[in-house]
Scaffold this active site. Structure first.
Site, PDB file in Angstrom:
ATOM      1  N   CYS A  43       7.309  -4.028 -13.066  1.00  0.00           N
ATOM      2  CA  CYS A  43       7.633  -3.414 -11.780  1.00  0.00           C
ATOM      3  C   CYS A  43       9.079  -2.938 -11.723  1.00  0.00           C
ATOM      4  CB  CYS A  43       7.367  -4.404 -10.650  1.00  0.00           C
ATOM      5  SG  CYS A  43       7.802  -3.766  -9.021  1.00  0.00           S
ATOM      6  N   CYS A  48       6.880   0.182 -10.795  1.00  0.00           N
ATOM      7  CA  CYS A  48       6.947   0.563  -9.387  1.00  0.00           C
ATOM      8  C   CYS A  48       8.310   1.065  -8.947  1.00  0.00           C
ATOM      9  CB  CYS A  48       6.587  -0.629  -8.498  1.00  0.00           C
ATOM     10  SG  CYS A  48       5.473  -1.836  -9.205  1.00  0.00           S
ATOM     11  N   LYS A  51       9.563   4.356 -10.744  1.00  0.00           N
ATOM     12  CA  LYS A  51       8.605   5.408 -10.379  1.00  0.00           C
ATOM     13  C   LYS A  51       8.830   5.867  -8.943  1.00  0.00           C
ATOM     14  CE  LYS A  51       4.972   4.159  -8.606  1.00  0.00           C
ATOM     15  NZ  LYS A  51       3.785   3.288  -8.419  1.00  0.00           N
ATOM     16  N   TYR A 178      -4.158   5.475 -10.114  1.00  0.00           N
ATOM     17  CA  TYR A 178      -2.960   5.731  -9.317  1.00  0.00           C
ATOM     18  C   TYR A 178      -1.789   6.183 -10.181  1.00  0.00           C
ATOM     19  CZ  TYR A 178      -1.050   1.098 -10.573  1.00  0.00           C
ATOM     20  OH  TYR A 178      -0.552   0.008 -11.239  1.00  0.00           O
ATOM     21  N   GLU A 182       0.082   9.699  -9.574  1.00  0.00           N
ATOM     22  CA  GLU A 182       1.486   9.644  -9.176  1.00  0.00           C
ATOM     23  C   GLU A 182       2.363  10.480 -10.102  1.00  0.00           C
ATOM     24  OE1 GLU A 182       1.448   5.244  -7.033  1.00  0.00           O
ATOM     25  OE2 GLU A 182       1.977   5.429  -9.155  1.00  0.00           O
ATOM     26  N   GLU A 443       0.964   7.618  15.632  1.00  0.00           N
ATOM     27  CA  GLU A 443       0.234   7.511  16.896  1.00  0.00           C
ATOM     28  C   GLU A 443      -1.254   7.806  16.712  1.00  0.00           C
ATOM     29  OE1 GLU A 443       0.950  10.571  19.974  1.00  0.00           O
ATOM     30  OE2 GLU A 443       2.084  11.642  18.442  1.00  0.00           O
TER      31      GLU A 443
END
Length: 449
Positions: A43, A48, A51, A178, A182, A443
């Site tokens: 990570c 993560c 990246k 993913y 990405e 919202e």
């Protein structure tokens, strides 16, 4: 004299291993950790964190284009990949030092070398030093999987993507998960021509079908190409640079870079697990019980090496629970692996928690689905024809929310709060009773019909 050199010896210095070691030490345990690469693990060092920094950098491509509609003119704008790359790597160095400092401040002994289990309660380091420990924790993570094809050695994985000396003009990315999506978004925004090659017929299995279809639609609109239901036959270098790539049922083509993102393999080889009888699963993962204990009573495992849920926050939670349960003063507890929120930092990003519409129908039978399909205000003024989609999946009998799914700018930031509501078992009525913050994208969560 102590029976063992350490109360806990952790093999692997990633997020799960570091958390477990620090917490165990805080509980008073004598702890050591071994890491053969860099403290911080996938990570922090090659996943993560760097990246996400590249994702931030990539977003400026569209922001600088859109800003003109908001009255800004930026003359002579240009992109310097080397500057971004080096700044990212420098921050990775900073984080590695921070993780190391955390361990040292808790008196955790750090061995920057490979470790292997060589006997009962016994660990041997690459230097030849042998130590003993009452408990052993395996937190060695996982590595990118490589396909079986001629010339596979000419491709890279996400590990190497952060160290490129130049951006490719044309890149093929293998995979539909993913990581593939990405990096496709990152390279595309930086100006590379990108093609995603997937052996199956769909992207991002496990995510809601409507979001997957929307990402595919937007990605194509952004100029990313896709090849489904095909595999690599060979990759071979060109004499003057680049590579010739042959896909099944396709003509040979020339590219500058091939990147593999086809999944991850648990790092369980050459750890001596067979020496003491630690049971492995079909994919090489360490089999554990709900408390992360292996088939050997004093050996535990957390994180990607167990292949339960390959997410950093999950590894951290597992490491925390292990340390608290084994060394803490309170009763043991297990990590709840249900209803875990996740995100894909694509362009635009996806975020999800709970069951998809299909999963809910299969499991619950009767479901109600609410959704909002809209163009964010910023996109409207920028004249960017890119729509966002929110979905809320509810149990049919009582409108309890069992899943929320989004594809929108900043969807992961919104999902963190929404995931609390799903985990807590709130209903659609609870969302309806909440006043909207206007004007925001968030919202739409309380206005869905």
């Amino acid at each position: 004299m102590a029976e063992y050199d350490y109360d806990l010896f952790t093999i692997g210095g990633g997020s799960g291993g570091v958390r477990a070691s620090r917490v165990a030490a805080a509980h008073g345990a004598r702890v050591a950790i071994a890491e053969e690469h860099r403290i911080g693990g996938t990570c922090v060092i090659r996943g993560c964190v760097p990246k996400k920094m590249l994702v931030y950098g990539a977003h400026f491509a569209e922001d600088l284009e859109d800003c003109q509609k908001f009255g800004w003119e930026i003359e002579g704008k240009s992109f310097d990949w080397i500057k971004l790359r080096d700044n990212v790597l420098a921050d990775v160095d900073r984080l590695e030092d921070a993780y190391t400092d955390t361990l040292e401040s808790h008196d955790v002994a750090i061995f920057k070398e490979r470790a292997e289990i060589t006997g009962d309660h016994e660990i041997t380091l690459a230097s030849g030093k042998t130590v003993t420990a009452k408990y052993i924790l395996i937190a060695t993570g996982a590595r990118p999987r490589l396909p079986e094809c001629a010339g596979v050695e000419h491709g890279i994985t996400s590990n190497e993507a952060f160290h490129l000396d130049e951006l490719p003009k044309k890149v093929i990315i293998a995979g539909g998960g993913y990581i593939a999506n990405e990096f496709a978004g990152i390279f595309n925004e930086f100006g590379s021509k990108v093609c995603i090659v997937n052996r199956g017929d769909q992207l991002l299995r496990g995510y809601d079908e409507a979001l997957r279809d929307r990402l595919l639609q937007i990605s194509v609109m952004k100029g990313i190409d896709f090849e489904f239901n095909t595999v690599f036959e060979y990759i071979k270098p060109c004499e003057d640079g680049g590579y010739f790539v042959k896909l099944k049922n396709n003509d040979e083509e020339r590219v500058d870079l091939v990147m593999f993102a086809i999944g991850r393999v648990p790092n369980t080889e050459k750890l001596g697990l067979d020496t003491v009888g630690v049971a492995l699963g079909d994919n090489g993962e360490i089999k554990v019980d709900e408390f992360s204990k292996t088939s050997v009573n004093y050996i535990y495992a957390v994180g990607d090496v167990t292949d339960r849920v390959q997410l950093t926050p999950v590894a951290i939670r597992e490491g925390q629970a292990f340390a608290d349960s084994v060394f803490g003063p309170n009763d043991p507890y297990a990590v709840d692996h249900s209803c875990i929120a996740s995100a894909v930092f694509s362009h635009p990003p996806i975020a999800a928690v709970g069951m998809t519409e299909g999963e809910a129908k299969n499991k619950l039978g009767s479901v109600r689905v609410y959704q909002s399909d809209f163009r964010p205000m910023k996109n409207v003024l920028a004249q960017r024809n890119e729509r966002s989609l929110f979905k809320m999946v509810c149990e049919g009998d009582n409108d309890r929310i069992v899943g929320i799914h989004m594809i929108a700018p900043d969807a992961p930031e919104m999902m963190q709060a929404a995931a609390i509501a799903v985990k807590a078992g709130l209903t659609k009525a609870d969302f309806d009773a909440t006043t909207a913050i206007h004007p925001t994208m968030a919202e739409e969560l309380v206005l869905m019909k």
